[in-house]
Design a protein around this motif. Structure first.
Motif, PDB file in Angstrom:
ATOM      1  N   ASP A  97       0.789  -1.216   0.000  1.00 32.36           N
ATOM      2  CA  ASP A  97       0.000   0.000   0.000  1.00 32.36           C
ATOM      3  C   ASP A  97       0.832   1.283   0.000  1.00 32.36           C
ATOM      4  O   ASP A  97       0.291   2.374   0.086  1.00 32.36           O
ATOM      5  CB  ASP A  97      -0.922   0.030   1.237  1.00 32.36           C
ATOM      6  CG  ASP A  97      -1.882  -1.142   1.241  1.00 32.36           C
ATOM      7  OD1 ASP A  97      -2.334  -1.521   0.151  1.00 32.36           O
ATOM      8  OD2 ASP A  97      -2.143  -1.669   2.319  1.00 32.36           O
ATOM      9  N   SER A  98       2.138   1.147  -0.069  1.00 30.15           N
ATOM     10  CA  SER A  98       2.980   2.318   0.124  1.00 30.15           C
ATOM     11  C   SER A  98       2.925   3.288  -1.050  1.00 30.15           C
ATOM     12  O   SER A  98       3.137   4.482  -0.878  1.00 30.15           O
ATOM     13  CB  SER A  98       4.432   1.889   0.349  1.00 30.15           C
ATOM     14  OG  SER A  98       4.926   1.230  -0.810  1.00 30.15           O
ATOM     15  N   GLY A  99       2.677   2.789  -2.268  1.00 30.51           N
ATOM     16  CA  GLY A  99       2.640   3.663  -3.429  1.00 30.51           C
ATOM     17  C   GLY A  99       4.013   4.157  -3.848  1.00 30.51           C
ATOM     18  O   GLY A  99       4.135   5.061  -4.676  1.00 30.51           O
ATOM     19  N   ASP A 100       5.078   3.569  -3.287  1.00 33.91           N
ATOM     20  CA  ASP A 100       6.427   4.008  -3.642  1.00 33.91           C
ATOM     21  C   ASP A 100       7.011   3.093  -4.720  1.00 33.91           C
ATOM     22  O   ASP A 100       6.307   2.316  -5.342  1.00 33.91           O
ATOM     23  CB  ASP A 100       7.324   4.039  -2.401  1.00 33.91           C
ATOM     24  CG  ASP A 100       7.429   2.675  -1.733  1.00 33.91           C
ATOM     25  OD1 ASP A 100       6.979   1.683  -2.326  1.00 33.91           O
ATOM     26  OD2 ASP A 100       7.979   2.603  -0.622  1.00 33.91           O
ATOM     27  N   ALA A 101       8.319   3.189  -4.921  1.00 38.19           N
ATOM     28  CA  ALA A 101       8.961   2.386  -5.964  1.00 38.19           C
ATOM     29  C   ALA A 101       8.781   0.893  -5.723  1.00 38.19           C
ATOM     30  O   ALA A 101       8.645   0.111  -6.660  1.00 38.19           O
ATOM     31  CB  ALA A 101      10.450   2.739  -6.030  1.00 38.19           C
ATOM     32  N   ALA A 102       8.776   0.496  -4.448  1.00 39.06           N
ATOM     33  CA  ALA A 102       8.584  -0.919  -4.139  1.00 39.06           C
ATOM     34  C   ALA A 102       7.203  -1.394  -4.565  1.00 39.06           C
ATOM     35  O   ALA A 102       7.029  -2.524  -5.022  1.00 39.06           O
ATOM     36  CB  ALA A 102       8.782  -1.157  -2.637  1.00 39.06           C
ATOM     37  N   HIS A 103       6.201  -0.520  -4.427  1.00 40.55           N
ATOM     38  CA  HIS A 103       4.848  -0.867  -4.845  1.00 40.55           C
ATOM     39  C   HIS A 103       4.809  -1.139  -6.352  1.00 40.55           C
ATOM     40  O   HIS A 103       4.189  -2.098  -6.817  1.00 40.55           O
ATOM     41  CB  HIS A 103       3.893   0.272  -4.486  1.00 40.55           C
ATOM     42  CG  HIS A 103       2.494   0.077  -4.984  1.00 40.55           C
ATOM     43  ND1 HIS A 103       1.617  -0.802  -4.406  1.00 40.55           N
ATOM     44  CD2 HIS A 103       1.823   0.647  -6.011  1.00 40.55           C
ATOM     45  CE1 HIS A 103       0.467  -0.765  -5.049  1.00 40.55           C
ATOM     46  NE2 HIS A 103       0.568   0.106  -6.025  1.00 40.55           N
ATOM     47  N   LEU A 104       5.485  -0.297  -7.111  1.00 38.69           N
ATOM     48  CA  LEU A 104       5.507  -0.483  -8.561  1.00 38.69           C
ATOM     49  C   LEU A 104       6.228  -1.776  -8.928  1.00 38.69           C
ATOM     50  O   LEU A 104       5.790  -2.517  -9.819  1.00 38.69           O
ATOM     51  CB  LEU A 104       6.202   0.717  -9.223  1.00 38.69           C
ATOM     52  CG  LEU A 104       5.511   2.068  -9.023  1.00 38.69           C
ATOM     53  CD1 LEU A 104       6.351   3.184  -9.618  1.00 38.69           C
ATOM     54  CD2 LEU A 104       4.119   2.062  -9.648  1.00 38.69           C
ATOM     55  N   ALA A 105       7.322  -2.058  -8.255  1.00 39.62           N
ATOM     56  CA  ALA A 105       8.046  -3.296  -8.525  1.00 39.62           C
ATOM     57  C   ALA A 105       7.210  -4.507  -8.127  1.00 39.62           C
ATOM     58  O   ALA A 105       7.251  -5.558  -8.779  1.00 39.62           O
ATOM     59  CB  ALA A 105       9.370  -3.299  -7.757  1.00 39.62           C
ATOM     60  N   MET A 106       6.426  -4.340  -7.064  1.00 39.37           N
ATOM     61  CA  MET A 106       5.604  -5.434  -6.567  1.00 39.37           C
ATOM     62  C   MET A 106       4.593  -5.898  -7.609  1.00 39.37           C
ATOM     63  O   MET A 106       4.261  -7.079  -7.703  1.00 39.37           O
ATOM     64  CB  MET A 106       4.867  -4.958  -5.303  1.00 39.37           C
ATOM     65  CG  MET A 106       4.106  -6.035  -4.583  1.00 39.37           C
ATOM     66  SD  MET A 106       5.201  -7.084  -3.630  1.00 39.37           S
ATOM     67  CE  MET A 106       4.002  -8.100  -2.811  1.00 39.37           C
ATOM     68  N   MET A 107       4.099  -4.951  -8.393  1.00 37.47           N
ATOM     69  CA  MET A 107       3.114  -5.296  -9.399  1.00 37.47           C
ATOM     70  C   MET A 107       3.683  -6.267 -10.433  1.00 37.47           C
ATOM     71  O   MET A 107       2.977  -7.099 -10.986  1.00 37.47           O
ATOM     72  CB  MET A 107       2.614  -4.020 -10.094  1.00 37.47           C
ATOM     73  CG  MET A 107       1.852  -3.054  -9.183  1.00 37.47           C
ATOM     74  SD  MET A 107       0.394  -3.797  -8.366  1.00 37.47           S
ATOM     75  CE  MET A 107       1.045  -4.243  -6.749  1.00 37.47           C
TER      76      MET A 107
END
Length: 320
Positions: free
Chosen positions: A65-75
């Motif tokens: 739920d962070s919406g940061d770079a990790a969130h994008l990579a998570m997708m």
């Protein structure tokens, strides 16, 4: 130094208890460094309260739920969720250098000298010594490194499905580039290795500084009788009982009172039991010295802990 810290990660209440014991063990051995714990959203408010009591900084990390770079990579790589959580330790840029320690480790001696090492310093993995074990490592927080690690995750994934595969892939020259980045095994002595290479344990085990409870059975998987200093539980793949007993003595003596205080009237199972008569079907765990003495006297417990089936289980765990 105020800008150096030990860092750990707890994704649920079980690992939070491990983090509590780890933090207490660091403090009891007089570390001069800050203590930081990254926690996942599933850690309860009660556990968070105790962690705040022990750690200088408790930081919530939620990659979904962070919406940061990790969130994008998570997708792109949902299979690496826990890995992305651990990589957040590189975002602790208000510290110049840190030592990451898994929550299933226990400090048995002061290890502040690790901060003299450079990134990425770690001990060899007992199963594949050309790889380092990611349970203990020295690193320098950096948003640039964090971004590169996420990019590496997205492009290459992890060869073992977890953070150890990612980190070994990213820091791929660890095995060959600089021997000073190879930490002695005493800084990450694995439970499995104690049984699989006993001569080395007898030679170097007394110098251990960090014990790593590898495998499915964690210290909190057992039940402990404080008055008898006895443990009960499945011994498969477990380590020298003296370290388990040390973990439980610290947990029952210094952590459980904090948990009981913060849980209040809510149901709470500590894993500690009252002093009761031993049942006939439960085998208490002896210390390594007691067990060795029994063997030397020809009194091995062939129907219990020393049975062929249990020995076979240990071999199976090692050979996997």
């Amino acid at each position: 130094m105020a800008d150096q810290a030990f860092v750990t990660l707890a994704t649920n209440d079980s690992y939070a208890r491990g983090a509590m014991v780890l933090g207490k063990s660091l403090k009891n051995h007089k570390t001069s460094k800050k203590l930081v714990v990254l926690i996942g959203p599933h850690v309860s408010d009660q556990s968070r309260a105790v962690l705040h009591n022990i750690y200088d900084e408790v930081r919530l990390v939620d990659v979904l739920d962070s919406g940061d770079a990790a969130h994008l990579a998570m997708m792109k790589r949902p299979d690496l969720g826990v890995t992305f959580t651990k990589l957040h330790c590189w975002t602790l840029t208000h510290y110049s250098k840190c030592v990451f320690m898994d929550a299933d480790t226990l400090v048995v001696s002061n290890i502040d000298e690790l901060f003299d090492r450079e990134e990425l310093s770690a001990a060899p993995d007992p199963g594949w010594p050309d790889c380092f074990n990611s349970g203990v490592f020295v690193f320098c927080p950096s948003n640039e490194t964090y971004g590169k690690l996420l990019q590496y995750c997205t492009q290459h994934g992890s060869f073992d499905g977890g953070d150890q595969g990612v980190l070994n892939g990213f820091f791929s020259d660890w095995a060959t580039a600089d021997i000073t980045k190879h930490l002695p095994f005493i800084y990450n002595m694995s439970s499995i290795a104690i049984y699989t290479y006993l001569p080395a344990f007898k030679q170097y085990g007394a110098n251990a500084k960090v014990v790593h409870f590898l495998g499915q059975m964690k210290p909190w998987s057992y039940t402990y009788n404080p008055s008898q200093r006895r443990l009960k539980g499945d011994m498969q793949g477990s380590l020298d009982p003296s370290f388990l007993l040390e973990w439980w003595a610290l947990y029952s003596g210094e952590v459980v009172p904090l948990l009981m205080g913060d849980y209040g009237d809510q149901p709470f199972y500590s894993g500690c039991e009252e002093d009761v008569a031993e049942s006939t079907h439960v085998q208490p765990i002896m210390s390594s010295a007691e067990r060795k003495q029994k063997w030397e006297q020809g009194q091995a417990d062939y129907m219990g802990i020393d049975s062929f089936d249990n020995i076979q289980k240990k071999l199976d765990v090692f050979l996997k």
